[in-house]
Write an enzyme that holds these catalytic residues in place. Structure first.
Site, mmCIF file in Angstrom:
data_model
loop_
_atom_site.group_PDB
_atom_site.id
_atom_site.type_symbol
_atom_site.label_atom_id
_atom_site.label_comp_id
_atom_site.label_asym_id
_atom_site.label_seq_id
_atom_site.Cartn_x
_atom_site.Cartn_y
_atom_site.Cartn_z
ATOM 1 N N SER A 120 -96.229 -20.567 -35.132
ATOM 2 C CA SER A 120 -94.904 -20.164 -34.664
ATOM 3 C C SER A 120 -94.362 -18.965 -35.421
ATOM 4 C CB SER A 120 -93.912 -21.298 -34.924
ATOM 5 O OG SER A 120 -94.180 -22.388 -34.131
ATOM 6 N N HIS A 141 -99.352 -17.942 -28.849
ATOM 7 C CA HIS A 141 -98.210 -18.810 -29.156
ATOM 8 C C HIS A 141 -97.631 -19.432 -27.878
ATOM 9 C CE1 HIS A 141 -93.854 -19.174 -30.838
ATOM 10 N NE2 HIS A 141 -94.512 -20.289 -30.989
ATOM 11 N N GLU A 153 -96.796 -16.137 -26.022
ATOM 12 C CA GLU A 153 -96.710 -14.873 -26.770
ATOM 13 C C GLU A 153 -98.104 -14.539 -27.288
ATOM 14 O OE1 GLU A 153 -93.007 -13.781 -29.454
ATOM 15 O OE2 GLU A 153 -93.342 -15.928 -29.526
ATOM 16 N N ASN A 191 -89.191 -16.883 -31.749
ATOM 17 C CA ASN A 191 -88.612 -17.606 -32.896
ATOM 18 C C ASN A 191 -87.788 -16.720 -33.819
ATOM 19 O OD1 ASN A 191 -89.515 -20.069 -32.049
ATOM 20 N ND2 ASN A 191 -91.487 -19.877 -33.082
HETATM 21 C C1 LIG Z 1 -90.811 -23.522 -31.880
HETATM 22 C C2 LIG Z 1 -91.709 -22.564 -31.206
HETATM 23 O O1 LIG Z 1 -92.647 -22.064 -31.847
HETATM 24 C C3 LIG Z 1 -91.520 -22.089 -29.814
HETATM 25 C C4 LIG Z 1 -90.936 -23.050 -28.845
HETATM 26 O O2 LIG Z 1 -91.632 -23.738 -28.150
HETATM 27 S S1 LIG Z 1 -89.282 -23.129 -28.825
HETATM 28 C C5 LIG Z 1 -88.909 -24.349 -27.622
HETATM 29 C C6 LIG Z 1 -88.996 -23.798 -26.233
HETATM 30 N N1 LIG Z 1 -88.654 -24.836 -25.298
HETATM 31 C C7 LIG Z 1 -87.410 -25.004 -24.847
HETATM 32 O O3 LIG Z 1 -86.515 -24.237 -25.156
HETATM 33 C C8 LIG Z 1 -87.218 -26.199 -23.965
HETATM 34 C C9 LIG Z 1 -85.788 -26.382 -23.564
HETATM 35 N N2 LIG Z 1 -85.667 -27.540 -22.695
HETATM 36 C C10 LIG Z 1 -85.992 -27.500 -21.376
HETATM 37 O O4 LIG Z 1 -86.365 -26.467 -20.840
HETATM 38 C C11 LIG Z 1 -85.848 -28.792 -20.609
HETATM 39 O O5 LIG Z 1 -84.946 -29.619 -21.281
HETATM 40 C C12 LIG Z 1 -87.210 -29.548 -20.395
HETATM 41 C C13 LIG Z 1 -88.114 -28.708 -19.515
HETATM 42 C C14 LIG Z 1 -87.922 -29.881 -21.697
HETATM 43 C C15 LIG Z 1 -86.935 -30.883 -19.727
HETATM 44 O O6 LIG Z 1 -86.210 -30.635 -18.562
HETATM 45 P P1 LIG Z 1 -85.286 -31.745 -17.892
HETATM 46 O O7 LIG Z 1 -84.755 -31.153 -16.659
HETATM 47 O O8 LIG Z 1 -84.383 -32.323 -18.885
HETATM 48 O O9 LIG Z 1 -86.261 -32.911 -17.650
HETATM 49 P P2 LIG Z 1 -87.056 -33.321 -16.397
HETATM 50 O O10 LIG Z 1 -86.412 -32.948 -15.100
HETATM 51 O O11 LIG Z 1 -87.316 -34.766 -16.647
HETATM 52 O O12 LIG Z 1 -88.363 -32.485 -16.585
HETATM 53 C C16 LIG Z 1 -88.566 -31.206 -16.079
HETATM 54 C C17 LIG Z 1 -90.048 -30.995 -16.053
HETATM 55 O O13 LIG Z 1 -90.572 -31.038 -17.373
HETATM 56 C C18 LIG Z 1 -91.572 -32.060 -17.496
HETATM 57 N N3 LIG Z 1 -91.465 -32.542 -18.859
HETATM 58 C C19 LIG Z 1 -90.339 -32.926 -19.494
HETATM 59 N N4 LIG Z 1 -90.604 -33.209 -20.787
HETATM 60 C C20 LIG Z 1 -91.923 -33.007 -20.963
HETATM 61 C C21 LIG Z 1 -92.789 -33.139 -22.076
HETATM 62 N N5 LIG Z 1 -92.364 -33.487 -23.297
HETATM 63 N N6 LIG Z 1 -94.102 -32.858 -21.903
HETATM 64 C C22 LIG Z 1 -94.561 -32.495 -20.707
HETATM 65 N N7 LIG Z 1 -93.781 -32.319 -19.621
HETATM 66 C C23 LIG Z 1 -92.483 -32.596 -19.747
HETATM 67 C C24 LIG Z 1 -91.272 -33.033 -16.413
HETATM 68 O O14 LIG Z 1 -92.401 -33.728 -15.974
HETATM 69 C C25 LIG Z 1 -90.770 -32.096 -15.312
HETATM 70 O O15 LIG Z 1 -91.885 -31.490 -14.683
HETATM 71 P P3 LIG Z 1 -91.798 -30.976 -13.162
HETATM 72 O O16 LIG Z 1 -90.758 -29.890 -13.128
HETATM 73 O O17 LIG Z 1 -93.197 -30.476 -12.916
HETATM 74 O O18 LIG Z 1 -91.421 -32.160 -12.334
HETATM 75 N N1 LIG Z 2 -93.101 -27.827 -32.094
HETATM 76 C C1 LIG Z 2 -92.957 -26.749 -31.344
HETATM 77 O O1 LIG Z 2 -92.006 -26.656 -30.558
HETATM 78 C C2 LIG Z 2 -93.939 -25.634 -31.455
HETATM 79 C C3 LIG Z 2 -94.866 -25.594 -32.471
HETATM 80 N N2 LIG Z 2 -95.768 -24.553 -32.533
HETATM 81 C C4 LIG Z 2 -96.761 -24.501 -33.600
HETATM 82 O O2 LIG Z 2 -97.848 -25.346 -33.234
HETATM 83 C C5 LIG Z 2 -98.430 -25.909 -34.407
HETATM 84 C C6 LIG Z 2 -98.402 -27.425 -34.279
HETATM 85 O O3 LIG Z 2 -97.055 -27.861 -34.127
HETATM 86 P P1 LIG Z 2 -96.695 -29.278 -33.491
HETATM 87 O O4 LIG Z 2 -97.726 -29.669 -32.501
HETATM 88 O O5 LIG Z 2 -95.290 -29.239 -33.118
HETATM 89 O O6 LIG Z 2 -96.839 -30.210 -34.802
HETATM 90 P P2 LIG Z 2 -97.121 -31.753 -34.877
HETATM 91 O O7 LIG Z 2 -96.574 -32.197 -36.185
HETATM 92 O O8 LIG Z 2 -96.679 -32.440 -33.628
HETATM 93 O O9 LIG Z 2 -98.710 -31.824 -34.887
HETATM 94 C C7 LIG Z 2 -99.504 -31.275 -35.893
HETATM 95 C C8 LIG Z 2 -100.854 -31.949 -35.805
HETATM 96 O O10 LIG Z 2 -101.738 -31.294 -36.707
HETATM 97 C C9 LIG Z 2 -102.461 -32.308 -37.371
HETATM 98 N N3 LIG Z 2 -103.014 -31.831 -38.642
HETATM 99 C C10 LIG Z 2 -102.412 -31.737 -39.856
HETATM 100 N N4 LIG Z 2 -103.277 -31.271 -40.761
HETATM 101 C C11 LIG Z 2 -104.462 -31.083 -40.122
HETATM 102 C C12 LIG Z 2 -105.744 -30.659 -40.531
HETATM 103 N N5 LIG Z 2 -105.984 -30.305 -41.784
HETATM 104 N N6 LIG Z 2 -106.720 -30.604 -39.610
HETATM 105 C C13 LIG Z 2 -106.495 -30.946 -38.312
HETATM 106 N N7 LIG Z 2 -105.303 -31.366 -37.871
HETATM 107 C C14 LIG Z 2 -104.293 -31.433 -38.756
HETATM 108 C C15 LIG Z 2 -101.435 -33.406 -37.572
HETATM 109 O O11 LIG Z 2 -102.069 -34.627 -37.898
HETATM 110 P P3 LIG Z 2 -101.251 -35.711 -38.786
HETATM 111 O O12 LIG Z 2 -100.069 -36.106 -37.958
HETATM 112 O O13 LIG Z 2 -102.247 -36.795 -38.973
HETATM 113 O O14 LIG Z 2 -100.838 -34.974 -40.036
HETATM 114 C C16 LIG Z 2 -100.777 -33.417 -36.201
HETATM 115 O O15 LIG Z 2 -101.496 -34.215 -35.288
HETATM 116 C C17 LIG Z 2 -97.641 -25.354 -35.598
HETATM 117 O O16 LIG Z 2 -98.275 -24.208 -36.071
HETATM 118 C C18 LIG Z 2 -96.298 -25.020 -34.953
HETATM 119 O O17 LIG Z 2 -95.582 -24.040 -35.645
HETATM 120 C C19 LIG Z 2 -95.795 -23.551 -31.600
HETATM 121 C C20 LIG Z 2 -94.920 -23.570 -30.549
HETATM 122 C C21 LIG Z 2 -93.895 -24.591 -30.418
#
Ligand SMILES: CC(=O)CC(=O)SCCNC(=O)CCNC(=O)[C@H](O)C(C)(C)COP(=O)(O)OP(=O)(O)OC[C@H]1O[C@@H](n2cnc3c(N)ncnc32)[C@H](O)[C@@H]1OP(=O)(O)O
Ligand SMILES: NC(=O)C1=CN([C@@H]2O[C@H](COP(=O)(O)OP(=O)(O)OC[C@H]3O[C@@H](n4cnc5c(N)ncnc54)[C@H](OP(=O)(O)O)[C@@H]3O)[C@@H](O)[C@H]2O)C=CC1
Length: 292
Positions: A120, A141, A153, A191
């Site tokens: 991320s 990403h 990304e 991010n």
């Molecule tokens: C941190 C990083 O590195 C980068 C990032 O990822 S930052 C995070 C980016 N993501 C966001 O910002 C998500 C923001 N949230 C949303 O867009 C919405 O709340 C959401 C799509 C997650 C759920 O939407 P919602 O309208 O509340 O739920 P819902 O109507 O039940 O679901 C919408 C769709 O998502 C699916 N869905 C919901 N949660 C899910 C999950 N955890 N996994 C898989 N699919 C999921 C549902 O099946 C549904 O699919 P369809 O459109 O194909 O029917």
């Molecule tokens: N969360 C988000 O919204 C997003 C996250 N990312 C990135 O994706 C990556 C994963 O995040 P996310 O899936 O949320 O994290 P989670 O905590 O859900 O999952 C991480 C996984 O990695 C496993 N793990 C830890 N150490 C090792 C290792 N040495 N070898 C193999 N597997 C290992 C963990 O196992 P255990 O639980 O047993 O430690 C766990 O199953 C990160 O780099 C994060 O920044 C990118 C986009 C969005």
């Protein structure tokens, strides 16, 4: 340029299982690795549940669900990546863990295989330099939840070959996703913008400007966000949010990226959000309950 068919995914957490899900659903053979059988079981369970939801909504047939699952194999052994064309690393957001993984991965990979990281925030140039193939390494990403979000990304490290970039871009299109290219700066594009907003929401809570519920409602109804920033932080994982803030703070050396002390405390308490049952909300009951 060799075609990609066999995909390795490292980390079966919410991102790794989502990546395995969409890759298998698009016809790729997937091998998913994690440190324990328990983590793999949990990851596979999440894939099954998300596929079942697609079937229930009439978006997927039972046959397609079964064939998607049949394309996913699991392992705890790196030697199973010997015939992978591309390995996508999606383990915990910690540079030391990722480096350790690449040390185990590189010796078993065929020389022509590519590596992508789903990090991320961490420098792609630095991660690539820790492998034996910086030219065949880049950032890929995905967004959470992977089966739903359209964006991926794509980040080149300084040494990434153009061929690597084109091949991975083509793969993203085959997954039905939209690629956007970002330069290798801390936390890239999404991010760099999203996490300071989430961190500011935690400061808003910390300073008592609003409660969890009022902050999330304000942003949902006042700015049309699908989730409030605290709900989204819990969804991403507070450990991941804090790790990204540290990368921004250290990498850009600007106090505006200082992680909120409340975010630090929650992570220290093990309150990591949905994945541990408690973050800014308590998820142990039927409905999430705000904790402040
Ligand atoms: C941190 C990083 O590195 C980068 C990032 O990822 S930052 C995070 C980016 N993501 C966001 O910002 C998500 C923001 N949230 C949303 O867009 C919405 O709340 C959401 C799509 C997650 C759920 O939407 P919602 O309208 O509340 O739920 P819902 O109507 O039940 O679901 C919408 C769709 O998502 C699916 N869905 C919901 N949660 C899910 C999950 N955890 N996994 C898989 N699919 C999921 C549902 O099946 C549904 O699919 P369809 O459109 O194909 O029917
Ligand atoms: N969360 C988000 O919204 C997003 C996250 N990312 C990135 O994706 C990556 C994963 O995040 P996310 O899936 O949320 O994290 P989670 O905590 O859900 O999952 C991480 C996984 O990695 C496993 N793990 C830890 N150490 C090792 C290792 N040495 N070898 C193999 N597997 C290992 C963990 O196992 P255990 O639980 O047993 O430690 C766990 O199953 C990160 O780099 C994060 O920044 C990118 C986009 C969005």
């Amino acid at each position: 340029m060799s075609a990609i068919q066999k995909i390795g995914v490292i980390g079966a957490g919410q991102m790794g299982n989502g990546i395995a899900h969409v890759a298998a659903a698009s016809g790729f053979d997937v091998i998913l690795l994690d440190v324990s059988d328990e983590a793999l079981k949990k990851g596979l369970g999440a894939i099954e549940k998300n596929l079942a939801r697609q079937v229930q909504k009439g978006k997927l047939s039972e046959e397609d669900k079964a064939s998607t699952l049949s394309r996913i194999k699991t392992t705890t052994n790196y030697s199973d990546f010997g015939d992978s064309d591309l390995v996508i690393e999606a383990a915990t957001e910690d540079e030391a863990i990722k480096r350790k993984i690449f040390n185990l991965l590189c010796p078993v990979l065929k020389p022509e295989a590519y590596i992508a990281s789903n990090t991320s925030s961490i420098s792609i140039t630095r991660l690539g330099a820790s492998t034996d193939r910086p030219g065949k390494f880049m950032g890929m990403h995905f967004m959470n939840p992977v089966p739903v979000m359209q964006l991926v990304e794509l980040i080149r490290g300084i040494a990434t070959d153009e061929e690597t970039f084109s091949l991975v871009r083509e793969m993203v299109l085959k997954l039905g996703k939209k690629p956007v290219s970002a330069e290798d700066f801390p936390a890239f594009i999404v991010n760099r913008i999203l996490l300071p907003m989430i961190n500011e929401a935690v400061y808003t809570l910390y300073e008592g400007v609003g409660s969890v519920e009022s902050i999330d409602t304000a942003l949902k109804l006042g700015a049309n966000h699908p989730m409030g920033p605290l709900e989204l932080a819990d969804f991403i994982g507070l450990d991941t949010c804090l790790a990204i803030m540290h990368v921004l703070h250290d990498g850009l050396a600007d106090t505006k990226y200082r992680p909120c002390p409340l975010l630090v405390k929650y992570v220290e308490a093990g309150w990591l959000g949905r994945k541990t049952g408690r973050g800014f909300y308590d998820y142990t009951g039927e409905k999430p309950v705000p904790t402040r």
